[in-house]
Enzyme design. Sequence first.
Site, PDB file in Angstrom:
ATOM      1  N   GLY A  56       0.828  -1.203   0.000  1.00  0.00           N
ATOM      2  CA  GLY A  56       0.000   0.000   0.000  1.00  0.00           C
ATOM      3  C   GLY A  56       0.864   1.256   0.000  1.00  0.00           C
ATOM      4  O   GLY A  56       0.459   2.323   0.464  1.00  0.00           O
ATOM      5  N   HIS A 130      11.832   1.009  -0.518  1.00  0.00           N
ATOM      6  CA  HIS A 130      11.428  -0.351  -0.155  1.00  0.00           C
ATOM      7  C   HIS A 130      12.543  -1.060   0.611  1.00  0.00           C
ATOM      8  O   HIS A 130      12.446  -2.257   0.877  1.00  0.00           O
ATOM      9  CB  HIS A 130      11.096  -1.172  -1.406  1.00  0.00           C
ATOM     10  CG  HIS A 130       9.802  -0.813  -2.069  1.00  0.00           C
ATOM     11  ND1 HIS A 130       8.635  -0.618  -1.364  1.00  0.00           N
ATOM     12  CD2 HIS A 130       9.476  -0.638  -3.369  1.00  0.00           C
ATOM     13  CE1 HIS A 130       7.657  -0.328  -2.216  1.00  0.00           C
ATOM     14  NE2 HIS A 130       8.151  -0.328  -3.435  1.00  0.00           N
ATOM     15  N   ARG A 154       1.367  -4.956   5.360  1.00  0.00           N
ATOM     16  CA  ARG A 154       0.129  -5.589   4.900  1.00  0.00           C
ATOM     17  C   ARG A 154       0.256  -7.095   5.062  1.00  0.00           C
ATOM     18  O   ARG A 154       1.365  -7.644   4.961  1.00  0.00           O
ATOM     19  CB  ARG A 154      -0.094  -5.222   3.422  1.00  0.00           C
ATOM     20  CG  ARG A 154      -1.394  -5.692   2.812  1.00  0.00           C
ATOM     21  CD  ARG A 154      -1.457  -5.310   1.327  1.00  0.00           C
ATOM     22  NE  ARG A 154      -2.748  -5.597   0.747  1.00  0.00           N
ATOM     23  CZ  ARG A 154      -3.038  -5.466  -0.562  1.00  0.00           C
ATOM     24  NH1 ARG A 154      -2.105  -5.000  -1.384  1.00  0.00           N
ATOM     25  NH2 ARG A 154      -4.227  -5.755  -1.021  1.00  0.00           N
ATOM     26  N   SER A 162      -0.873  -9.613  -4.615  1.00  0.00           N
ATOM     27  CA  SER A 162      -0.668  -8.335  -5.284  1.00  0.00           C
ATOM     28  C   SER A 162       0.680  -8.308  -6.022  1.00  0.00           C
ATOM     29  O   SER A 162       0.786  -7.796  -7.146  1.00  0.00           O
ATOM     30  CB  SER A 162      -0.733  -7.215  -4.243  1.00  0.00           C
ATOM     31  OG  SER A 162      -0.612  -5.959  -4.854  1.00  0.00           O
ATOM     32  N   TYR A 215      -2.082  -1.620   6.105  1.00  0.00           N
ATOM     33  CA  TYR A 215      -3.031  -1.493   4.998  1.00  0.00           C
ATOM     34  C   TYR A 215      -4.443  -1.786   5.502  1.00  0.00           C
ATOM     35  O   TYR A 215      -5.405  -1.103   5.152  1.00  0.00           O
ATOM     36  CB  TYR A 215      -2.623  -2.499   3.914  1.00  0.00           C
ATOM     37  CG  TYR A 215      -3.475  -2.483   2.660  1.00  0.00           C
ATOM     38  CD1 TYR A 215      -3.117  -1.694   1.578  1.00  0.00           C
ATOM     39  CD2 TYR A 215      -4.619  -3.287   2.551  1.00  0.00           C
ATOM     40  CE1 TYR A 215      -3.877  -1.690   0.408  1.00  0.00           C
ATOM     41  CE2 TYR A 215      -5.387  -3.281   1.397  1.00  0.00           C
ATOM     42  CZ  TYR A 215      -5.014  -2.484   0.334  1.00  0.00           C
ATOM     43  OH  TYR A 215      -5.771  -2.482  -0.811  1.00  0.00           O
ATOM     44  N   PHE A 252     -10.248   4.249  -3.199  1.00  0.00           N
ATOM     45  CA  PHE A 252      -9.736   3.377  -4.258  1.00  0.00           C
ATOM     46  C   PHE A 252     -10.174   3.878  -5.633  1.00  0.00           C
ATOM     47  O   PHE A 252      -9.364   3.979  -6.555  1.00  0.00           O
ATOM     48  CB  PHE A 252     -10.209   1.930  -4.029  1.00  0.00           C
ATOM     49  CG  PHE A 252      -9.680   0.979  -5.063  1.00  0.00           C
ATOM     50  CD1 PHE A 252      -8.372   0.523  -5.003  1.00  0.00           C
ATOM     51  CD2 PHE A 252     -10.484   0.570  -6.111  1.00  0.00           C
ATOM     52  CE1 PHE A 252      -7.868  -0.337  -5.972  1.00  0.00           C
ATOM     53  CE2 PHE A 252      -9.993  -0.296  -7.084  1.00  0.00           C
ATOM     54  CZ  PHE A 252      -8.681  -0.748  -7.014  1.00  0.00           C
ATOM     55  N   ARG A 288      -5.180  -2.067  -8.623  1.00  0.00           N
ATOM     56  CA  ARG A 288      -5.815  -3.263  -9.163  1.00  0.00           C
ATOM     57  C   ARG A 288      -7.143  -3.595  -8.500  1.00  0.00           C
ATOM     58  O   ARG A 288      -8.206  -3.415  -9.067  1.00  0.00           O
ATOM     59  CB  ARG A 288      -4.816  -4.429  -9.017  1.00  0.00           C
ATOM     60  CG  ARG A 288      -5.141  -5.676  -9.797  1.00  0.00           C
ATOM     61  CD  ARG A 288      -4.114  -6.755  -9.468  1.00  0.00           C
ATOM     62  NE  ARG A 288      -4.106  -7.094  -8.055  1.00  0.00           N
ATOM     63  CZ  ARG A 288      -4.847  -8.048  -7.495  1.00  0.00           C
ATOM     64  NH1 ARG A 288      -5.629  -8.788  -8.224  1.00  0.00           N
ATOM     65  NH2 ARG A 288      -4.788  -8.272  -6.185  1.00  0.00           N
ATOM     66  N   GLY A 290      -7.487  -3.489  -4.563  1.00  0.00           N
ATOM     67  CA  GLY A 290      -7.590  -2.710  -3.341  1.00  0.00           C
ATOM     68  C   GLY A 290      -8.450  -3.333  -2.260  1.00  0.00           C
ATOM     69  O   GLY A 290      -9.207  -2.641  -1.589  1.00  0.00           O
TER      70      GLY A 290
END
Length: 326
Positions: A56, A130, A154, A162, A215, A252, A288, A290
């Site tokens: 997220g 990241h 998440r 995902s 998330y 979203f 995509r 969510g």
Amino acid sequence: DLDNILSLSISPEVPIRYMNYHGMFVPDSYQLIADSIENFQIRDDDVWVCSFPKAGTTWTQEMVWNIGNNFDPDTAKTPLPIKFPFVEFTGTTTTGWISLNKADSTFPDHMSKSVEYATNLPSPRFLKTHLPFNLLPKQLRTREKKSKMIYVARNPKDVCISYYHHYKLLEGYCSTFENFSKLFLGDKVYYAPFWDHVISYWDNKGNNDILFLTYENMKKDLGSVIQQTAAFLNKSPMSPEQLNRLKEHLSFDSMKKNPAANYENAAESINASKIFGENFKAEGVFIRKGEYGQWKSFMSPELIERFDEWTKLKLKNHRDLFDRMI
Ligand code: A3P
């Protein structure tokens, strides 16, 4: 074995070499930027969004930037890669980004030198990474500077699903979800191992400069997460009207339509660049589904069990994190 799955699943037309960089799985080209990341100059007023991919990040970035900049729909229109650069993005960490960088005009040339771009940004800077905590730039990791970090985590089953779609879109992936889940659990996806990543921030959040978000909480109660983030950034609480407008902006459906944040040209750019060879066809969209709990209908009972066992093992000394996330 996993290396075999990997070499067959990522477009074999254009082989990629991988490495384990101090415990992190990356393409071996990461070495080209590792020093400039380590020595990146931090400022006290930097604001970082840190995450494992697919947790997220984009959603959190858009939230954090708008809180930090007193939400104004007009200035919000600046594309995320410009107002909130991905610091280790040089087209060398996640290979797919190379072609986006070349072919997509929302990724101007300077983005191929992201560290340089970030170095030259005026304060306060908003920066995405990241990287796991232990591989952050030295001044950030050692808290030499007081910049704030917002980590978003998440559920790993949803992250895996995902990430599978992300790989089909941006990383040249052309095999099954079954094979992808093996790579995920076997720490052969970029920035793996997953739990070490989450734990690295969880264990370092003691001195109040890391805000740990999930998330799932953002889905359940975005308003509270916005107010919590505002407080963390020393902003006064938002009025109910302001809050509603920002919540709408971050929904979203709005994010999916927002060209500043939806990477809408992703598939087209990959395909035009042919970076993964003549035959590879990028599929899908970035913003995509969510949803949370998608694993319940996407994963087999056996795979769910494998994830649960793996999680239990990895978090056996982190009961508090287990309770927070699982
Ligand atoms: P899905 O693939 O499950 O749909 P990241 O930005 O870290 O790459 O994460 C991408 C994931 O966040 C995707 O998950 C994407 O759809 C989801 N996402 C992006 N914006 C969102 C929003 N406003 N609300 C909910 N999910 C969102």
